[in-house]
Scaffold this motif. Structure first.
Motif: not given
Length: 384
Positions: A228-252
């Motif tokens: 996510g961007l909270s620590k790297s871009h000082s954006m804690t209050g913007w609330r943006i994170g990311f999940l990365f995983a193979p598609k068979d996991i991500t779809k669930h």
């Protein structure tokens, strides 16, 4: 009506970090080194992108997984930075911060009675979610291994019920991280087993000894990456994170995300796109300042006689206070009352954090100097 509340909810407690922060707020003239909140403002170009999105009336729902250009930028970011390859159309979800990413990942993979292995001490945000899923947190003592959950420790603690191993690195609260060699050993230890790795890499841009390496480089098929961007871009209050995983996991995971929040904020996503593209190197600017602060705070603590493992990432130190013969809570409370310095008791990070305190150096040099001068005086008086 309280007797009707879900028992799993009743059994969880407010975060020890926040609980102590709330206690500290009742005292005057306190220098607080408690919260992991970057003291840098969000870069101006990111704020301008959000303002433009508002002016353009970009205030509607987005795709559940997030804007495709944001997902493409996120995949390009982790590919260029960490050599990870994910399909933006099916293998990434834009979440409401890393916290929501952790929540939906665990709710997707856990079932009642399954076990989740955690390094102790560890950030307190995982255990409550595990418990809400009816699963069982299993802490592994890392205090004798310089706070690292090694492949050998993992092998010793795997059971037939182990469903997930959480690897948060760089670590909150210790600041330690893994080398590529250590990650390869961990990957080899769980490869082919019915076990997920949840790699919480929210501090990946803040590593000091070497560039960050993701275990997904070696065990992609079993790994879910949180960032996510909270620590790297000082954006804690913007609330943006990311999940990365193979598609068979991500779809669930996307199904849980969809019914949980629908989508991340459209305005924050526009800001996120700018952060991932125009702000590609923003984290490096902040990292240089954190590294200066680390050297200063670490040097002061060592000079005071504290035993402390030197961090290789994030913006925390976790010195031992065992020589003082007090619980971490009592030590921290006395430090507030007598010296006007607030830190977090190590007990907030599981029972294996007892005997330590967490110091955040995500504060200005002036504040750090003031706090450490007070801490030094406090320690000198206690040792007389």
């Amino acid at each position: 009506m309280e007797h009707l509340i879900n028992q799993n909810v009743k059994n969880i407690a407010i975060s020890g970090i926040r609980a102590f922060f709330n206690i500290v707020s009742n005292y005057d003239d306190v220098v607080s080194l408690t919260i992991g909140q970057p003291d840098f403002p969000t870069p101006s170009h990111i704020k301008e992108a959000a303002k433009q999105a508002i002016d353009d009336n970009f205030t509607t729902y987005t795709h559940n997984a997030g804007l495709i250009d944001v997902r493409e930028a996120a995949c390009q970011f982790v590919h260029k930075k960490y050599h990870l390859s994910y399909d933006p159309g099916s293998e990434v979800i834009v979440t409401i911060g890393a916290s929501q990413a952790i929540d939906i990942a665990l709710r997707t993979i856990l079932e009642p009675g399954t076990e989740v292995m955690l390094p102790g001490p560890v950030y307190p945000g995982y255990e409550p979610i595990i418990q809400l899923c009816g699963a069982i947190p299993v802490y592994v003592d890392t205090t004798k291994n310089k706070f690292k959950l090694t492949a050998d420790l993992i092998k010793q603690n795997i059971t037939e019920k182990t469903r997930c191993i959480i690897l948060p690195y760089p670590s909150n609260p210790t600041g330690v991280t893994f080398t590529a060699e250590e990650l390869i050993e961990i990957a080899d230890a769980v490869r082919g087993k019915d076990i997920f790795i949840l790699a919480d890499e929210i501090y990946s841009e803040l590593t000091y000894d070497a560039p960050h390496t993701s275990i997904a480089s070696f065990l992609r098929e079993q790994t879910i990456v949180v960032n996510g961007l909270s620590k790297s871009h000082s954006m804690t209050g913007w609330r943006i994170g990311f999940l990365f995983a193979p598609k068979d996991i991500t779809k669930h995971m996307l199904k849980v995300h969809q019914y949980n929040v629908s989508c991340a904020s459209s305005i924050s996503q526009k800001a996120a796109y700018n952060a991932l593209t125009e702000g590609f190197h923003d984290g490096q600017i902040m990292k240089k300042e954190y590294e200066k602060r680390l050297e200063y705070v670490y040097g002061r603590l060592v000079a005071m006689g504290f035993e402390v493992v030197k961090p290789s990432g994030a913006f925390y130190l976790f010195p031992s206070i065992q020589s003082f013969g007090q619980s971490s809570f009592d030590f921290a409370l006395e430090l507030v009352e007598k010296a006007g310095v607030a830190v977090v008791p190590g007990s907030a990070f599981s029972k294996f954090g007892e005997g330590f305190i967490r110091i955040s150096y995500a504060y200005s040099t002036k504040e750090l100097e003031k706090a450490l001068d007070r801490l030094e005086h406090f320690v000198q008086l206690k040792r007389k």
